[in-house]
Design an enzyme around this catalytic site. Sequence first.
Site, mmCIF file in Angstrom:
data_model
loop_
_atom_site.group_PDB
_atom_site.id
_atom_site.type_symbol
_atom_site.label_atom_id
_atom_site.label_comp_id
_atom_site.label_asym_id
_atom_site.label_seq_id
_atom_site.Cartn_x
_atom_site.Cartn_y
_atom_site.Cartn_z
ATOM 1 N N ASP A 71 32.633 -0.951 -10.234
ATOM 2 C CA ASP A 71 32.813 -2.669 -9.887
ATOM 3 C C ASP A 71 33.591 -3.228 -10.835
ATOM 4 O OD1 ASP A 71 31.537 -2.379 -7.418
ATOM 5 O OD2 ASP A 71 29.416 -3.367 -8.373
ATOM 6 N N TYR A 131 23.744 5.972 -16.192
ATOM 7 C CA TYR A 131 24.133 4.582 -16.388
ATOM 8 C C TYR A 131 23.390 3.914 -17.542
ATOM 9 C CZ TYR A 131 26.847 4.017 -12.322
ATOM 10 O OH TYR A 131 27.818 4.574 -11.267
#
Length: 271
Positions: free
Chosen positions: A56, A109
Site C-alpha cells: 500500500d 513483515y
Amino acid sequence: MIRVALKLAYLGTDFYGFQRQPNLRTVEGELLGALEEAGVINNLGQSNYSIAGRTDRGVHALGNVVSFRTDKMPIINQINDLLPQDMRILGSAQVSMGFKTRFAHRRHYRYVLYNGQCEEPLEIDKMQEAAYLMEGTHNFFNFSKRNERNPIRNVESVMIKPLNQIYLVDVIGESFLWNMVRKMVAVLLGVGKGEIEVGVVEKFFDPQYNPSITPMPPESLILMNVFYKGLQFKEDEYAKLRFLRGLSDQCLNHQRMVAVTEEMIKVLNMD
C-alpha cells in the site's frame, strides 16, 4: 529466453503505493519504466511479468520480488542508474520458466511501533501472549477488507521485541490479506494499552463477531523479505551500499526536521 526474479527495496514515503496508477508516482511505474529504458523488457504483455506483493501507499520494502521473461540476465546497476534514489534492485536470480512469483513459501513483515506514541509503557507480556494466539491457521475475516474470497490464513510466528524507543513486531506467514498485518498490530497495541483483554483476542477469529479494527498507519510497515523454496538471490553489495546511503540521507533530513519542529513547539509553549 530466460526468466529472472529481482529483489526490490524501496522507501514508500513518496510513492502512491506499489501498483501502477495513471499520472501518479508508484514503485511499479518507476521500475517498469527503468526496465523498458534499459531494454530488459520490450513488451510487457509478452514478458509474463508478475510480483510478490502490491504494498500500500506509504509501506516500505527491503525484499519485494518481481519476475519476468527476458532475453538475457540483466545488469542490475545499469537498471539502478535509471531508478530514483528511494528505490533499488538489491539482488537477482535466474528462475524456472514456470516460476510463480505470488506463490511464496513465506513472507516476513515488520511493524515499527514508536514508543513515543504511547502515554504509558505497553504490557509486552500480554501483547506476546495475544501474539501467540494469532499464530497458526485462523479465519482472518475481521482482519481483512471483508470481501476476500478466502480469509483463512496460516501465520507462522508473531514476535514482539522492545528496542530502545521502539517495539518491533515481526509477522511471518505464507500469505496475508489486505490490511491484515496492520490490523493485527492494532489489536496487539490495544492489548498492550489494556484496552483489549488477551482472552478476547480469540473472538476476533470468529466471522460472526463484528469488531471494528482501524489498521495501524502504513508508514511504519516494512516488507522485510519474501522467501521461495530452493531460491537464493545473488545480492549486489554496491546496490545495497547506494540504497543505504540514500536512506542515511533521508534519516538525516528527517532528524533536522524533527529538531526544527521541536524548537517551534517549545517556543509556542513558552508564549
